[in-house]
Design an enzyme around this catalytic site. Structure first.
Site, PDB file in Angstrom:
ATOM      1  N   PHE A   1       0.804  -1.227   0.000  1.00 27.61           N
ATOM      2  CA  PHE A   1       0.000   0.000   0.000  1.00 27.61           C
ATOM      3  C   PHE A   1       0.836   1.276   0.000  1.00 27.61           C
ATOM      4  CE2 PHE A   1      -3.061  -2.837   2.522  1.00 27.61           C
ATOM      5  CZ  PHE A   1      -3.703  -3.257   1.365  1.00 27.61           C
TER       6      PHE A   1
ATOM      7  N   LYS B   1       8.724  -3.911   7.137  1.00 27.44           N
ATOM      8  CA  LYS B   1       9.771  -4.858   6.767  1.00 27.44           C
ATOM      9  C   LYS B   1       9.426  -5.459   5.414  1.00 27.44           C
ATOM     10  CE  LYS B   1      10.963  -5.990  11.531  1.00 27.44           C
ATOM     11  NZ  LYS B   1      10.825  -6.963  12.624  1.00 27.44           N
TER      12      LYS B   1
ATOM     13  N   LYS C   1      16.366 -11.103   5.871  1.00 28.85           N
ATOM     14  CA  LYS C   1      16.239 -12.180   6.877  1.00 28.85           C
ATOM     15  C   LYS C   1      15.160 -13.183   6.484  1.00 28.85           C
ATOM     16  CE  LYS C   1      12.495 -10.598   9.451  1.00 28.85           C
ATOM     17  NZ  LYS C   1      11.832  -9.434   9.954  1.00 28.85           N
TER      18      LYS C   1
ATOM     19  N   ASN D   1       7.568 -17.224   7.568  1.00 32.77           N
ATOM     20  CA  ASN D   1       8.322 -17.761   6.435  1.00 32.77           C
ATOM     21  C   ASN D   1       8.880 -19.142   6.770  1.00 32.77           C
ATOM     22  OD1 ASN D   1       8.608 -15.583   4.194  1.00 32.77           O
ATOM     23  ND2 ASN D   1       8.883 -14.455   6.104  1.00 32.77           N
TER      24      ASN D   1
ATOM     25  N   GLN E   1       6.805 -13.205   2.716  1.00 36.47           N
ATOM     26  CA  GLN E   1       7.713 -12.267   2.050  1.00 36.47           C
ATOM     27  C   GLN E   1       8.948 -12.954   1.489  1.00 36.47           C
ATOM     28  OE1 GLN E   1       7.790  -8.601   2.074  1.00 36.47           O
ATOM     29  NE2 GLN E   1       5.595  -8.841   2.386  1.00 36.47           N
TER      30      GLN E   1
END
Lengths: 363, 363
Positions: free
Chosen positions: A104, A127, A216, A281, A309
């Site tokens: 966004f 992030k 990460k 993740n 992500q």
């Protein structure tokens, strides 16, 4: 106080009041009350309006001081005021705090274009990377750079091991602020967030701080694969360490000027550890190995419509390293990308790490 | 090959064949066969003789090539030969590999005094500190220094995230060799241990490598307290990070000359992570909080007579920092010591970390 005459932060607002935004609004609501010489007492929080049991969410927040939908059971300080109109929520503000899902950011910035005062700075808590730019721009694009490009303001970042629910519980945690103009803005930004249970350090190499927060997630995918494959603690620790080394190398190569000590801050090793043990993740990638279904299917079943992500970031990073002819220097990043794409099986992860450049250091 | 003419390592042995020793003997048995120009094909392994079902353990190992008592189900290479007499096992050896519980080091060295050849070096895989020296010597004493003092030989160290059982399973893992004479011995020591699933890096600041292996156990105690107190991932990550910073500060102050990059090796962050999630110090300290009994009682119940290293190390480190007037610069180390001694409750850990020197960096 050293920074106030420079930036006079009379107001600030938290963009979008989901769980992260509300958790941070609780923090900032308190700190601004504690330093009345530095801050206007009102914290305006943009609320994407919706109806909860027939009532407007913004009205609930402003009367009951609780975000009943996204952070139920946690009182917001009374000086946090929900404002449903984005432009109005920013009117006259000096500090903008961005806490929105990364997809966004561009739309929000375009809505604010030309409507901000002259002495405004922003700090991003997001992030991840700017929405898929790889093929258009040849690689990774930082969210702070995207905000800066559209709004033409200084953008700092705040990253670290600070999942919203623990922050909202007032559990002890840390964060790292990356601020390129540390001498000018560092003290006031620290004061804005620092509290007894939210301990802040400020460093200058903001790109490093932000990249740690994004990269990460690739490492967490690799950690998830090792969990799914049934490896033990040592293998997982080796994978996390090699991932960290690739993060440092990536930053060194593409964003030179980083300080090795920044990786020892909360944004570095601490957030990496948390993400590789507790994050989504890791979870998705462990399930990917165990279920044997395509990643999109696993994501749909586990994340209820949200996406992880890590695979997206691995994709953008791979585009970048491949274009520079460096993908072999980042075997973990590359393997994660190829596993997520279904090009190689997860079982191949370790064979790609055996000859990692880390093991070829001259003696 | 660059190192052989210097040290001509025709033989080597692994001291004491418990699970660690046997796991390492499997590694070394293979590497020495792979490099016949560098190494004598026989690896002698000192076995503290005992009887297993009426047979001598050394004879079982030498006929069945399996340490049925300490590492059942894993074949040892046939060139690993068990020798029950300590002095005989070292006769003519050039490289001694120390893999024994730390409390036996001094006694073993005294038995070997004056009985070694002239071109002998040692490498220690022992994690921990020399048996309680704090009050006698004013602080920490490294095991490598203890061996060196008694035997007057060069002593390197091998540390890292490599629990014996995973090594014995041939799971992928890493280790760091710390070798002060890296140019002279680094290559041959790497060749002695490095394999497809046991990846070795060599660094020069051996003290740092060894101290990481010892001090991490204090941090693991703090991680165990946070687990026992019910804190989440962020708090634990903050505690681990602050612990790592105290390790770096301790090394910097008491053993100057360390390289920051060494903490990024397996001996540093990787071993720290493993220990803070899976190790016995973490486990004992979590149980200590939950059971509410004195630490010695918890250790007795959980470790079946063995003791956790963390509290002992915290004790020696505290003696040292207190004597230098620096205990407040190491609030995590100090708090762990005081909690283990029963001087403060585990609940006080976080209040001791809030004003950590890490958070007072100048802006």
């Amino acid at each position: 106080l050293q920074s106030t005459n420079t930036i006079n932060p009379k107001q600030r607002y938290t963009v979008r009041c989901d769980v992260q935004g509300s958790a941070i609004a609780r923090i900032v609501g308190r700190t601004t009350k504690n330093f009345p010489d530095d801050f206007n007492s009102t914290v305006r929080m943009w609320v994407f309006e919706e109806t909860v049991d027939g009532e407007k969410l913004s009205e609930i927040i402003n009367t009951r001081h609780e975000n009943v939908k996204y952070l139920p059971g946690k009182k917001l300080p009374e000086n946090v005021v929900a404002v449903p109109d984005l432009v109005e929520s920013c009117d006259g503000a000096n500090i903008l705090i961005f806490v929105v899902p990364h997809q966004f950011v561009r739309k929000i910035c375009h809505q604010l274009e030309g409507k901000l005062g002259s002495d405004v700075q922003a700090i991003s808590l997001i992030k991840g990377l700017a929405a898929p730019y790889a093929e258009k721009l040849g690689g990774v694009k930082l969210i702070s750079d995207e905000i800066k490009e559209i709004l033409n303001i200084d953008v700092s970042v705040l990253m670290g091991a600070n999942l919203a629910h623990e922050v909202a519980n007032d559990d002890f945690c840390e964060a790292t602020i990356g601020c390129k103009k540390k001498a000018q803005y560092g003290a006031i930004l620290k004061r804005l967030f620092n509290g007894d249970n939210f301990r802040i350090n400020v460093v200058e190499d903001a790109h490093t701080v932000e990249l740690c927060g994004a990269l990460k997630n690739i490492v967490a995918c690799a950690a998830g694969f090792t969990d799914g494959l049934g490896y033990g603690d040592n293998t997982k620790a080796a994978v996390i360490r090699l991932g960290l080394m690739e993060i440092t190398k990536f930053v060194e190569h593409y964003y030179p000027g980083s300080n090795l000590e920044t990786f020892f801050e909360s944004c570095g090793i601490a957030d990496l550890i948390t993400t590789c043990y507790g994050g989504r993740n890791r979870k998705v990638c462990e399930a990917f190995v165990k279920m044997g279904k395509p990643l999109e299917v696993v994501e749909k079943e586990l994340l209820h419509g949200q996406s992880a992500q890590g695979p997206l970031t691995a994709d953008e990073v791979y585009y970048m390293t491949e274009k520079s002819g460096l993908s072999e220097k980042f075997p973990l990043f590359t393997a994660v990308h190829r596993i997520c794409k279904g090009e190689i099986p997860p079982q191949d992860l370790i064979s790609h790490l055996r000859d990692h450049p880390e093991y070829s250091q001259p003696i």
